[in-house]
Design an enzyme around this catalytic site. Structure first.
Site, PDB file in Angstrom:
ATOM      1  N   GLU A  29      13.457 -30.129  13.701  1.00 29.04           N
ATOM      2  CA  GLU A  29      14.281 -28.933  13.905  1.00 29.04           C
ATOM      3  C   GLU A  29      15.449 -28.887  12.926  1.00 29.04           C
ATOM      4  O   GLU A  29      15.827 -27.811  12.452  1.00 29.04           O
ATOM      5  CB  GLU A  29      14.767 -28.855  15.350  1.00 29.04           C
ATOM      6  CG  GLU A  29      13.656 -28.564  16.349  1.00 29.04           C
ATOM      7  CD  GLU A  29      12.913 -27.262  16.067  1.00 29.04           C
ATOM      8  OE1 GLU A  29      13.466 -26.398  15.356  1.00 29.04           O
ATOM      9  OE2 GLU A  29      11.783 -27.116  16.545  1.00 29.04           O
ATOM     10  N   TYR A  35      20.914 -22.879  18.146  1.00 27.94           N
ATOM     11  CA  TYR A  35      19.465 -22.835  17.991  1.00 27.94           C
ATOM     12  C   TYR A  35      18.835 -24.207  18.236  1.00 27.94           C
ATOM     13  O   TYR A  35      17.891 -24.348  19.034  1.00 27.94           O
ATOM     14  CB  TYR A  35      19.042 -22.332  16.594  1.00 27.94           C
ATOM     15  CG  TYR A  35      17.605 -22.699  16.365  1.00 27.94           C
ATOM     16  CD1 TYR A  35      16.588 -22.012  17.021  1.00 27.94           C
ATOM     17  CD2 TYR A  35      17.263 -23.822  15.611  1.00 27.94           C
ATOM     18  CE1 TYR A  35      15.266 -22.404  16.905  1.00 27.94           C
ATOM     19  CE2 TYR A  35      15.940 -24.224  15.499  1.00 27.94           C
ATOM     20  CZ  TYR A  35      14.952 -23.516  16.144  1.00 27.94           C
ATOM     21  OH  TYR A  35      13.652 -23.929  16.056  1.00 27.94           O
ATOM     22  N   ASP A  49      16.229 -17.803  16.826  1.00 27.59           N
ATOM     23  CA  ASP A  49      16.279 -18.024  15.384  1.00 27.59           C
ATOM     24  C   ASP A  49      15.925 -16.702  14.706  1.00 27.59           C
ATOM     25  O   ASP A  49      15.807 -15.667  15.358  1.00 27.59           O
ATOM     26  CB  ASP A  49      15.300 -19.134  14.987  1.00 27.59           C
ATOM     27  CG  ASP A  49      13.855 -18.691  15.134  1.00 27.59           C
ATOM     28  OD1 ASP A  49      13.593 -17.799  15.950  1.00 27.59           O
ATOM     29  OD2 ASP A  49      12.990 -19.234  14.434  1.00 27.59           O
ATOM     30  N   CYS A  83       4.348 -11.370  13.352  1.00 26.31           N
ATOM     31  CA  CYS A  83       5.493 -10.458  13.268  1.00 26.31           C
ATOM     32  C   CYS A  83       6.363 -10.855  12.081  1.00 26.31           C
ATOM     33  O   CYS A  83       7.544 -11.166  12.221  1.00 26.31           O
ATOM     34  CB  CYS A  83       6.282 -10.512  14.584  1.00 26.31           C
ATOM     35  SG  CYS A  83       7.433  -9.139  14.818  1.00 26.31           S
ATOM     36  N   CYS A 119       0.576  -5.996  13.086  1.00 18.38           N
ATOM     37  CA  CYS A 119       0.670  -5.441  14.442  1.00 18.38           C
ATOM     38  C   CYS A 119      -0.707  -5.304  15.107  1.00 18.38           C
ATOM     39  O   CYS A 119      -0.828  -5.420  16.327  1.00 18.38           O
ATOM     40  CB  CYS A 119       1.364  -4.093  14.411  1.00 18.38           C
ATOM     41  SG  CYS A 119       3.064  -4.159  13.786  1.00 18.38           S
ATOM     42  N   CYS A 132      -1.518  -8.404  17.083  1.00 24.55           N
ATOM     43  CA  CYS A 132      -0.393  -9.018  17.802  1.00 24.55           C
ATOM     44  C   CYS A 132      -0.643  -9.006  19.314  1.00 24.55           C
ATOM     45  O   CYS A 132      -0.965  -7.966  19.893  1.00 24.55           O
ATOM     46  CB  CYS A 132       0.892  -8.264  17.500  1.00 24.55           C
ATOM     47  SG  CYS A 132       2.334  -8.942  18.370  1.00 24.55           S
ATOM     48  N   CYS A 173       5.295  -2.938  22.328  1.00 21.79           N
ATOM     49  CA  CYS A 173       6.237  -3.007  21.206  1.00 21.79           C
ATOM     50  C   CYS A 173       6.747  -1.615  20.824  1.00 21.79           C
ATOM     51  O   CYS A 173       6.043  -0.817  20.187  1.00 21.79           O
ATOM     52  CB  CYS A 173       5.574  -3.678  20.012  1.00 21.79           C
ATOM     53  SG  CYS A 173       6.708  -3.882  18.620  1.00 21.79           S
TER      54      CYS A 173
END
Length: 335
Positions: A41, A122, A140, A192, A199, A202, A208
């Site tokens: 991370e 985060y 994030d 995305c 899309c 997705c 959305c």
DNA sequence: GAGCCGTGGCG
DNA sequence: TCGCCAAGGCT
């Protein structure tokens, strides 16, 4: 419901990474290694998975546990981080490893993680959820983009950040916090995406608002950025007959702080020459490099010499791989 | 809040 | 060639 849809997608489309426990293994009871998760991370802050992989593998080979990392020499860790960028991360990584070792291991709550060096909102949420399967809202760049599109938030970042955080929190499920955190970030990284989002495939396309309004690809809106100025400088590569190269360790804070480097002049509009020793310097070319907030053009000078240095120290086997990229470019030009 | 702080890939 | 962008944190 929405979270379940995403987790079903993640079960099928999750991507393997050295620090990850795949969803099937996690369901079977396998537990992530907190050291590996934390290391990943920190490395992933503003950095792509593709760039991080090799560094993560190198670090865990050199230092298999957080205690090993805590006991490492600073210069070895900085050299291992060379090329990955944002070098304050490496300095804080060591501080954090030493604090964690002193207290006997990683804390397992978001609030405690947040107190450690180099761990902000985060990373605290990511480690708490991914390593310890605690419910936490990861926010994030991926999650910001996903939430902005799902809810057609047209207010630009960073003004909209707290709105996006609330939306992300509302969507975070109680079940499988670690897998959900990785799933929503994977969605942002693979479906995305910032430009031309996919899309059509997705898992969240139905709800959305950005897609329905036809503005998904334009979101999230952002404030215009300042233009980068160009600075100039000189870089000096002095070699002794025995092959040693004159190097410097940069001051501990600021640009490239704490990193091994080649001697340079100041970087300004009109830099004065500043050779680190008296020698017959020859100009061999230039190096161009772009940092976060300026472009840099360095004139590269070399000299063979036995003269005494006025600053820096001699390094027997100069390895471009131990240097920040701008200096690696200059050294490679000379080789 | 805003500036500082790397790098490599991509369109 | 060039601006944009990435799983941000610190001051």
């Amino acid at each position: 419901m929405d979270a379940t849809t995403l987790l079903d997608w993640y079960d099928i489309h999750h991507r393997d990474m050295p620090w990850r426990v795949p969803p099937a293994a996690r369901k079977a009871g396998e537990v992530p290694n907190p050291y590996h998760v934390w290391l990943s991370e920190v490395m992933l802050q503003q950095t792509t998975v593709a760039a991080v992989r090799a560094y993560h593998t190198k670090f865990t080979a050199l230092w298999p546990t957080v205690e090993d990392l805590a006991a490492a020499d600073d210069a070895d860790v900085m050299a291992a981080w060379a090329g990955l960028g944002y070098y304050a991360r490496a300095r804080n990584l060591l501080k954090c490893a030493r604090e964690v070792t002193a207290r006997g291991g990683f804390p397992n709550t978001e609030a405690e993680l947040l107190t450690l060096p180099g761990i902000g909102p985060y990373t605290a949420a990511a480690v708490a959820s991914i390593a310890f399967d605690r419910k936490a809202t990861v926010l994030d760049g991926n999650v910001e983009r996903v939430m902005a599109r799902l809810h057609a938030i047209e207010e630009p970042l960073p003004d909209s950040k707290e709105t996006l955080r609330t939306l992300a929190a509302e969507r975070t499920p109680d079940a499988r916090p670690g897998d959900y955190a990785q799933a929503v970030m994977d969605l942002g990284a693979t479906i995305c995406t910032p430009k031309s989002p996919a899309c059509g495939i997705c898992p969240w396309m139905k709800g959305c608002a950005g897609r329905i309004a036809g503005i998904a690809a334009e979101l999230p809106r952002k404030r215009p950025k300042k233009a980068k100025p160009t600075r100039l400088g000189h870089v000096y590569i002095a070699r002794r007959p025995d092959g040693a190269t004159l190097m410097e360790t940069r001051p501990p804070k600021g640009l490239l702080g704490g990193m091994l480097a080649l001697p340079t002049s100041e970087w300004t509009d009109a830099p004065s020459p500043a050779p680190p020793l008296e020698a017959g310097w020859r100009e061999i070319g230039e190096v161009r490099h772009t940092f976060t907030h300026f472009h840099l053009i360095l004139t590269v000078w070399t000299a063979e010499t036995l003269a005494a240095e006025t600053r820096g120290h001699w390094v027997d086997q100069a390895d471009p791989g131990d240097l920040p990229t701008v200096f690696a470019k200059a050294l490679r030009l000379a080789l």
